[in-house]
Design a protein around this motif. Sequence first.
Motif, PDB file in Angstrom:
ATOM      1  N   THR A   1       0.778  -1.110  -0.076  1.00 15.01           N
ATOM      2  CA  THR A   1       0.097  -0.238  -0.045  1.00 15.01           C
ATOM      3  C   THR A   1       0.861   1.287   0.004  1.00 15.01           C
ATOM      4  N   PRO A   2       0.551   2.359  -0.839  1.00 13.81           N
ATOM      5  CA  PRO A   2      -0.882   2.611  -1.378  1.00 13.81           C
ATOM      6  C   PRO A   2      -0.773   2.204  -2.722  1.00 13.81           C
ATOM      7  N   PHE A   3       0.166   1.630  -3.311  1.00 15.48           N
ATOM      8  CA  PHE A   3       0.105   1.085  -4.678  1.00 15.48           C
ATOM      9  C   PHE A   3      -0.992   0.103  -4.876  1.00 15.48           C
ATOM     10  N   LYS A   4      -1.042  -1.079  -3.799  1.00 11.89           N
ATOM     11  CA  LYS A   4      -1.677  -1.890  -4.049  1.00 11.89           C
ATOM     12  C   LYS A   4      -3.128  -1.520  -4.060  1.00 11.89           C
ATOM     13  N   GLU A   5      -3.654  -0.650  -3.011  1.00 14.72           N
ATOM     14  CA  GLU A   5      -4.932  -0.005  -2.968  1.00 14.72           C
ATOM     15  C   GLU A   5      -5.264   0.644  -4.352  1.00 14.72           C
ATOM     16  N   ALA A   6      -4.284   1.409  -5.039  1.00 13.16           N
ATOM     17  CA  ALA A   6      -4.555   2.094  -6.476  1.00 13.16           C
ATOM     18  C   ALA A   6      -4.916   1.107  -7.399  1.00 13.16           C
ATOM     19  N   ILE A   7      -4.065  -0.001  -7.256  1.00 12.89           N
ATOM     20  CA  ILE A   7      -4.322  -1.184  -8.486  1.00 12.89           C
ATOM     21  C   ILE A   7      -5.703  -1.606  -8.237  1.00 12.89           C
ATOM     22  N   GLU A   8      -6.233  -2.158  -7.073  1.00 13.47           N
ATOM     23  CA  GLU A   8      -7.404  -2.616  -6.741  1.00 13.47           C
ATOM     24  C   GLU A   8      -8.376  -1.800  -7.250  1.00 13.47           C
ATOM     25  N   THR A   9      -8.446  -0.546  -6.767  1.00 12.57           N
ATOM     26  CA  THR A   9      -9.356   0.393  -7.059  1.00 12.57           C
ATOM     27  C   THR A   9      -9.520   0.539  -8.665  1.00 12.57           C
ATOM     28  N   TYR A  10      -8.489   0.825  -9.431  1.00 15.93           N
ATOM     29  CA  TYR A  10      -8.311   1.241 -10.619  1.00 15.93           C
ATOM     30  C   TYR A  10      -8.950  -0.222 -11.525  1.00 15.93           C
ATOM     31  N   SER A  11      -8.367  -1.342 -11.054  1.00 13.11           N
ATOM     32  CA  SER A  11      -8.899  -2.496 -11.667  1.00 13.11           C
ATOM     33  C   SER A  11     -10.363  -2.908 -11.615  1.00 13.11           C
ATOM     34  N   SER A  12     -11.063  -2.431 -10.351  1.00  6.80           N
ATOM     35  CA  SER A  12     -12.335  -2.762 -10.256  1.00  6.80           C
ATOM     36  C   SER A  12     -13.174  -1.958 -11.410  1.00  6.80           C
ATOM     37  N   GLU A  13     -12.628  -0.671 -11.432  1.00  8.01           N
ATOM     38  CA  GLU A  13     -13.451   0.322 -12.485  1.00  8.01           C
ATOM     39  C   GLU A  13     -13.197  -0.169 -13.761  1.00  8.01           C
ATOM     40  N   VAL A  14     -11.847  -0.617 -14.185  1.00  5.51           N
ATOM     41  CA  VAL A  14     -11.685  -0.712 -15.671  1.00  5.51           C
ATOM     42  C   VAL A  14     -12.448  -2.309 -15.787  1.00  5.51           C
TER      43      VAL A  14
END
Length: 355
Positions: free
Chosen positions: A159-172
């Motif tokens: 984190t915070p890269f992990k959380e950013a990946i989670e959020t972005y990937s869910s949207e994409v």
Amino acid sequence: MESNSALYAPCPSLPNVQEMVRTDPFQVPEKYIRNETDITKDADLCPHLSSEVPIIDLSLLSKGHKEELTKLDQACKEWGFFQVVNHGVATEVTKGLQEAAEKFFELPLDEKNRIAMPPNDIQGYGHTNVDHKVLDWSDKLVLVVYPHQYRKLEVWPPTPFKEAIETYSSEVRRVGEELLRSLSLIMGMQKDAVLGLHQELVQPLSVAYYPQCSMPEKVLGLSAHSDKGSLAIVMQEDDVMGLQIKHNGKWVPIKPIDDAFIVNVGDIIEIWSNGKYKSIEHRVVTNESKARISYSTFCLPHQNAEIEPLDQMVLASPGSFPLYKKVTYGDYLRETKKMKSEGKAHVVEVAKIAS
């Protein structure tokens, strides 16, 4: 069960390109240098066509807007590439991923190597193109995000890269599913049919770092290839061009549009559509002055999904003949990974029926 990521070739350790440039900005080892036939001359570049790459409005597609569906059909048929606007992914989500990725790539190499790719997989930080005779001028972080059971959290960044990946990937993922539903409609099926053909939507993310290069005319950041899945959804940096697509035998640089995703048709959509929609060769060039990061999300079928031309697409084809064989997706990956990865020869040799 074997994960989709395990279907790819193991990756032996290779030098880190970013570190090479940091140590000596003028160093370009022989194994990265292409011969003249690999590097396209200026005459084969068509920058004036950049403005003609189709633009698709996802907010209209999601409402079943007939004119936008027609535009999608034409884009897939004539280009195999398009840019998507009004996709609904918030700017703070895209910027959050970009900022976190930039900080990750600025870390010392030993810190990044804490999540290095193991020798038997493609997930983690390192290289994925070692089967090429000439290497690509890039380093990558590759993660399978969905389904959750394919995640290897030991090679995820903290984190915070992990959380950013989670959020972005869910949207994409939402964007990818909406595009696949629209593809169902333009191929004459119920809205969720193409999603169903995947059995289970597998979604890797590749974050690629392309360092600046003192000899950009002699290297490629990413070799020419077509994608072996259904769709790829790419976020580029707004101020640095690098992606080029092959259109009518010429290379077209893709100029990023603010707050747009670039989407390309993959081999599996080509097969399902019986060749109406073509997966398109694309590549990445480098430049002397600035590093570049791109973010590619792939939509792949489950390895057990059966891939063959859809009946209605065969009937609509000249002569009503299927042009491709039936193959499971796992077998398609296994067979194509044995071959030279550049270009599109793998589609013809593995899936196409000899005429």
